[in-house]
Design an enzyme around this catalytic site. Structure first.
Site, PDB file in Angstrom:
ATOM      1  N   HIS A   1      35.380  30.073  45.270  1.00  0.00           N
ATOM      2  CA  HIS A   1      33.967  30.272  44.894  1.00  0.00           C
ATOM      3  C   HIS A   1      33.204  29.022  44.459  1.00  0.00           C
ATOM      4  O   HIS A   1      32.731  28.941  43.324  1.00  0.00           O
ATOM      5  CB  HIS A   1      33.835  31.365  43.827  1.00  0.00           C
TER       6      HIS A   1
ATOM      7  N   ASP B   1      43.393  31.754  38.598  1.00  0.00           N
ATOM      8  CA  ASP B   1      41.992  32.172  38.766  1.00  0.00           C
ATOM      9  C   ASP B   1      41.487  32.992  37.579  1.00  0.00           C
ATOM     10  O   ASP B   1      42.198  33.812  37.013  1.00  0.00           O
ATOM     11  CB  ASP B   1      41.817  33.007  40.035  1.00  0.00           C
TER      12      ASP B   1
ATOM     13  N   HIS C   1      40.214  27.503  40.413  1.00  0.00           N
ATOM     14  CA  HIS C   1      39.003  28.096  39.826  1.00  0.00           C
ATOM     15  C   HIS C   1      38.327  26.952  39.077  1.00  0.00           C
ATOM     16  O   HIS C   1      38.872  26.434  38.109  1.00  0.00           O
ATOM     17  CB  HIS C   1      39.378  29.231  38.879  1.00  0.00           C
TER      18      HIS C   1
ATOM     19  N   ASP D   1      35.365  37.637  46.013  1.00  0.00           N
ATOM     20  CA  ASP D   1      35.635  37.644  44.567  1.00  0.00           C
ATOM     21  C   ASP D   1      35.329  39.030  43.979  1.00  0.00           C
ATOM     22  O   ASP D   1      34.716  39.145  42.918  1.00  0.00           O
ATOM     23  CB  ASP D   1      34.855  36.534  43.840  1.00  0.00           C
TER      24      ASP D   1
ATOM     25  N   ASN E   1      45.247  37.576  37.692  1.00  0.00           N
ATOM     26  CA  ASN E   1      44.808  37.774  36.302  1.00  0.00           C
ATOM     27  C   ASN E   1      44.816  39.256  35.927  1.00  0.00           C
ATOM     28  O   ASN E   1      43.815  39.840  35.545  1.00  0.00           O
ATOM     29  CB  ASN E   1      43.412  37.158  36.068  1.00  0.00           C
TER      30      ASN E   1
HETATM   31 ZN   LIG Z   1      37.667  32.565  39.952  1.00  0.00          ZN
END
Ligand SMILES: [Zn+2]
Length: 408
Positions: free
Chosen positions: A216, A152, A179, A289, A92
């Site tokens: 996550h 993500d 995600h 993360d 991203n």
């Molecule tokens: Zn994420």
């Protein structure tokens, strides 16, 4: 160089014992009380643990596009300080990592960098510009170095697009990484938002046979879905972050924007369920993360989600799970992520690259201002953590040495 006097912990070799390690750019020999060769450099690491180099499979390096937040060089330095010899960086960025030419450019800059860096492995996008519509060219991205695929920051909203993508990527190595947040359900319940995506993506993983990893995981319900999937024979993997293991809505309330993150911090029962899921193996991997932003952005009116993680992750995992056996602790940071991503490393077997993390149980205080990452915000600011990296060796080169760094 001879690394002498340390406790070697290598889950793949099944070793947890006092051992010396001789290396060049690869591991040459492991043994008890190795005699130094004439002229050989000696690195004494008494009372420290010597482990296969740690891999953080969920890192945002903000490169290309946002050098005020981080670059591969500052993020790479943060990784080395945190004990990581390899990171996988999320797509991203601006532009997104959705095109082989963008990966080629990033990796060319990494390879020609003048500073010592950890290994940097790109994760490419699942859809063009992560917009959830058009599929990327997975074989080409893999040829340009992509080790996994993810949008993500967001889920691929349309399940049929995701299923088509998984089919298209079937022959390509590297898992899809979910995600898990459903934007349409988030205002109702974070757990529901997570679980609706976990359930759907488990279904797509099972239907297509694509290798799958869940980023996550943050809620008790998410853990229970993964547990159910495993029991019914769906082989997927999952990770947990330091902040979801340790921080809850209490921290979110008291820290305000500094603790803003996606998925959001949940409650104490969720955090406890995540720690239990690590202990019983439903969660395979620790991942930070690491998501740096400038302080102005984080303190501003519309704070972006995420914060720095690389430099305190190791200490936070130990604080969350002081009872976790060291073999398992090390496995979750080295062997497991390396196998999931299909990258070298994760063991100090003779002949493998000399990527080594040396760490020690030693309380230290987190000072967000002193982080080498450009992101100076973390909910762990001021915490005392029980474990830290003292040396990070990449391909036989000592790239971080706490003895040389300024004391904190
Ligand atoms: Zn994420």
């Amino acid at each position: 160089m001879l690394i002498r006097g340390g406790r070697l912990v290598d889950p793949a070799l099944g070793i947890d014992a006092l051992r010396d390690v001789r290396m060049t750019d690869v591991i040459v020999e492991i043994g008890e009380h190795l005699e130094p060769a004439p002229g050989e450099k000696i690195f004494d690491v008494k009372e420290a643990v010597v482990a296969p180099g740690f891999v953080d499979m969920h890192v945002h390096l903000r490169d290309p596009g946002d050098p005020q937040k981080e670059t591969f060089e500052t993020g790479g330095a943060a990784a080395l300080h945190g004990g990581f010899t390899a990171v996988a960086c999320m797509p991203n960025t601006r532009p997104a990592l959705d095109d082989p030419a963008i990966l080629d450019d990033l990796l060319r800059r990494v390879e020609t960098s003048a500073v010592g860096l950890p290994h940097i492995y790109p994760i490419a996008a699942i859809t063009r510009n992560r917009a959830g519509k058009e599929l990327c060219d997975y074989p080409s991205l893999a040829r340009s170095g992509a080790v996994a695929f993810s949008d993500d920051g967001a889920a691929v909203a349309d399940g049929s697009v995701l299923q088509a993508a998984a089919h298209a990527a079937l022959g390509v190595s590297g898992p899809f990484i979910s995600h898990c947040e459903n934007a349409a359900l988030k205002s109702l319940s974070a757990a529901l938002s997570e679980c609706s995506v976990v359930a759907r993506d488990l279904r797509v993983a099972r239907a297509t046979g694509k290798a799958w990893h869940f980023a996550h995981i943050s809620t008790r319900m998410g853990v229970e879905l993964l547990r159910f999937a495993r029991r019914s024979g769906t082989t997927v993997t999952a990770e947990v972050t330091p902040h979801h293991l340790l921080c809850t809505q209490d921290e979110a309330r008291s820290l305000g924007t500094a603790a803003a993150v996606n998925p959001p911090l949940a409650d104490t029962q969720d955090a406890r369920a995540l720690r239990d899921a690590v202990r019983d193996g439903v969660i395979d991997v620790f991942a930070s993360d690491h998501a740096p932003h400038t302080e102005a952005e984080k303190r501003g009116p519309d704070p972006p989600p995420g914060f720095s993680g690389l430099e305190l992750a190791l200490g936070a995992y130990a604080a969350a799970l002081p009872d976790l056996p060291l073999l398992r602790f090390v496995e979750m940071l080295s062997w497991a992520p390396a196998r999931i991503l299909g990258i070298p490393g994760g063991t100090l077997r003779r002949g493998s690259a000399a990527d080594i993390t040396v760490f020690r149980d030693e309380p230290w205080r987190v000072d967000a201002r002193a982080l080498v990452s450009k992101g100076k915000v973390t909910p762990f600011d001021g915490w005392t953590l029980p474990r830290r990296a003292i040396a990070t060796i990449v391909h036989g080169r000592l790239l971080y040495d706490a003895r040389a760094a300024s004391p904190t």
